[in-house]
Design an enzyme around this catalytic site. Structure first.
Site, PDB file in Angstrom:
ATOM      1  N   CYS A  12      37.794  63.998  20.566  1.00 50.15           N
ATOM      2  CA  CYS A  12      37.483  62.909  20.025  1.00 50.15           C
ATOM      3  C   CYS A  12      37.070  63.643  18.544  1.00 50.15           C
ATOM      4  CB  CYS A  12      36.145  62.688  20.713  1.00 50.15           C
ATOM      5  SG  CYS A  12      34.545  64.005  19.990  1.00 50.15           S
ATOM      6  N   CYS A  86      40.731  60.327  17.902  1.00 50.82           N
ATOM      7  CA  CYS A  86      41.080  61.267  16.688  1.00 50.82           C
ATOM      8  C   CYS A  86      42.319  60.761  16.743  1.00 50.82           C
ATOM      9  CB  CYS A  86      41.143  63.284  18.083  1.00 50.82           C
ATOM     10  SG  CYS A  86      42.803  62.952  19.297  1.00 50.82           S
ATOM     11  N   CYS A  90      45.202  64.139  16.871  1.00 49.86           N
ATOM     12  CA  CYS A  90      45.193  65.150  18.417  1.00 49.86           C
ATOM     13  C   CYS A  90      47.326  65.832  18.381  1.00 49.86           C
ATOM     14  CB  CYS A  90      45.349  63.743  19.121  1.00 49.86           C
ATOM     15  SG  CYS A  90      44.033  63.108  19.451  1.00 49.86           S
TER      16      CYS A  90
END
Length: 136
Positions: A12, A86, A90
């Site tokens: 996250c 995220c 990511c």
């Protein structure tokens, strides 16, 4: 999977709430049968105190954990990468299983708001574990 023990990475933004709860829950329920990591694309300075409290309520002490930065190495080592808000930050590697769990962010929220997020993560973690280790 990369070997006999599956590896899961929870990601996250701040690695101070959702991904920490998910990692602790999977680690607890898997009892050593899954390698579990968590990280954040922009790690916070500390865990959300309400998250620590919510996990303590169910007997899991995460008070010694700390937010960790997301690295390419952590993603490359994982068989399953579970993102939690995220977005494009990511990294993506072919051959990995990616899941995006849409969950409320506990940042800035009190214990009353964190409990339902924790409980939803618990439900998803149990389902994930059943997929990773179907005979468990």
């Amino acid at each position: 999977m990369s070997g006999t023990t599956p590896e899961v990475l929870f990601v996250c933004v701040h690695n101070a709430g959702r991904s920490q709860m998910a990692a602790a829950l999977l680690d607890h329920h898997a009892a050593g049968r899954v390698v579990v990591r968590s990280a954040g694309s922009k790690p916070a300075d500390q865990l959300n105190p309400a998250v620590v409290e919510a996990m303590a309520e169910i007997g899991l002490d995460i008070s010694r954990e700390f937010p960790k930065p997301l690295t390419d190495g952590a993603v490359q080592a994982a068989d399953v990468v579970i993102t939690m808000g995220c977005g494009d930050e990511c990294p993506y590697y072919p051959g990995k299983t990616y899941l995006d769990w849409q969950l409320d962010d506990p940042a800035g929220r009190g214990i009353e708001a964190v409990r339902p997020i924790r409980d939803e993560i618990e439900t998803r973690v149990r389902a994930l574990l059943a997929e990773l280790l179907p005979t468990a």
